[in-house]
Enzyme design. Structure first.
Site, PDB file in Angstrom:
ATOM      1  N   HIS A 176       0.944  -1.258   0.093  1.00 19.52           N
ATOM      2  CA  HIS A 176       0.047  -0.021  -0.106  1.00 19.52           C
ATOM      3  C   HIS A 176       1.054   1.230  -0.050  1.00 19.52           C
ATOM      4  O   HIS A 176       1.954   1.248   0.487  1.00 19.52           O
ATOM      5  CB  HIS A 176      -0.725  -0.047   1.048  1.00 19.52           C
ATOM      6  CG  HIS A 176      -0.244  -0.140   2.333  1.00 19.52           C
ATOM      7  ND1 HIS A 176      -0.001  -1.257   2.859  1.00 19.52           N
ATOM      8  CD2 HIS A 176      -0.246   0.884   3.482  1.00 19.52           C
ATOM      9  CE1 HIS A 176       0.704  -1.226   4.169  1.00 19.52           C
ATOM     10  NE2 HIS A 176       0.447   0.420   4.612  1.00 19.52           N
ATOM     11  N   HIS A 232       0.746   5.398   0.858  1.00 18.71           N
ATOM     12  CA  HIS A 232       0.014   6.496   1.696  1.00 18.71           C
ATOM     13  C   HIS A 232       0.240   7.690   0.933  1.00 18.71           C
ATOM     14  O   HIS A 232       1.275   8.177   0.459  1.00 18.71           O
ATOM     15  CB  HIS A 232       0.700   6.627   2.995  1.00 18.71           C
ATOM     16  CG  HIS A 232       0.729   5.820   4.026  1.00 18.71           C
ATOM     17  ND1 HIS A 232      -0.295   5.354   4.671  1.00 18.71           N
ATOM     18  CD2 HIS A 232       1.343   4.580   4.393  1.00 18.71           C
ATOM     19  CE1 HIS A 232      -0.490   4.533   5.537  1.00 18.71           C
ATOM     20  NE2 HIS A 232       0.759   3.864   4.992  1.00 18.71           N
TER      21      HIS A 232
END
Ligand SMILES: [Zn+2]
Length: 137
Positions: A101, A103
């Protein structure tokens, strides 16, 4: 952590609700509920890759185009001055959820250097809804 236990896989499958900024066949962008700043967004590929080293080269081009477009969308709609793109690999680097992931952390002038201290204060549902409204406007 197996795919079945993965919180991001559950969010992708809709088993856990999320505040979606953008979604297509291969990725999902949603608001972090423990935000480091206003509009803090998490972008995940829908396939369960452990981390950056696990992502096949063939998937990278589209993923990064989308990541750029989502960043641009946040920049424009939330009227922020800048943003940090942060991505942690392996626990030693602070990776907590073992699903690749990125950010997107919105920043404003005068914010100073980014401090990557995990958010302790959960965002209010109302505030998250307002951000989604702004993005969709
Ligand atoms: Zn996963």
């Amino acid at each position: 952590m197996s795919e079945e236990e993965c919180i991001f896989c559950k969010i992708i499958e809709g088993q856990i609700p999320s505040y979606k900024i953008y979604e297509n066949d291969s990725l999902l962008a949603f608001l972090d509920i423990f935000p480091l700043s206003y509009g803090h967004t998490v972008v995940v590929p829908k396939k369960h890759y452990y981390n950056f080293l696990d992502m096949p080269e063939d998937d990278m081009s589209d993923f990064f185009k989308d990541l750029r477009n989502i960043s641009a969308l946040i920049m424009k709609k939330l009227k922020i001055d800048g943003f940090n793109l942060v991505q942690n690999n392996f626990p030693a680097a602070g990776q907590v959820i073992h699903h690749l992931h990125f950010h997107i952390i919105p920043r404003m002038k005068g914010d100073g250097p980014l401090k990557m201290i995990p958010g302790k204060i959960q965002a209010k549902e109302d505030d998250l809804k307002k951000i989604i409204q702004k993005i969709k406007e």
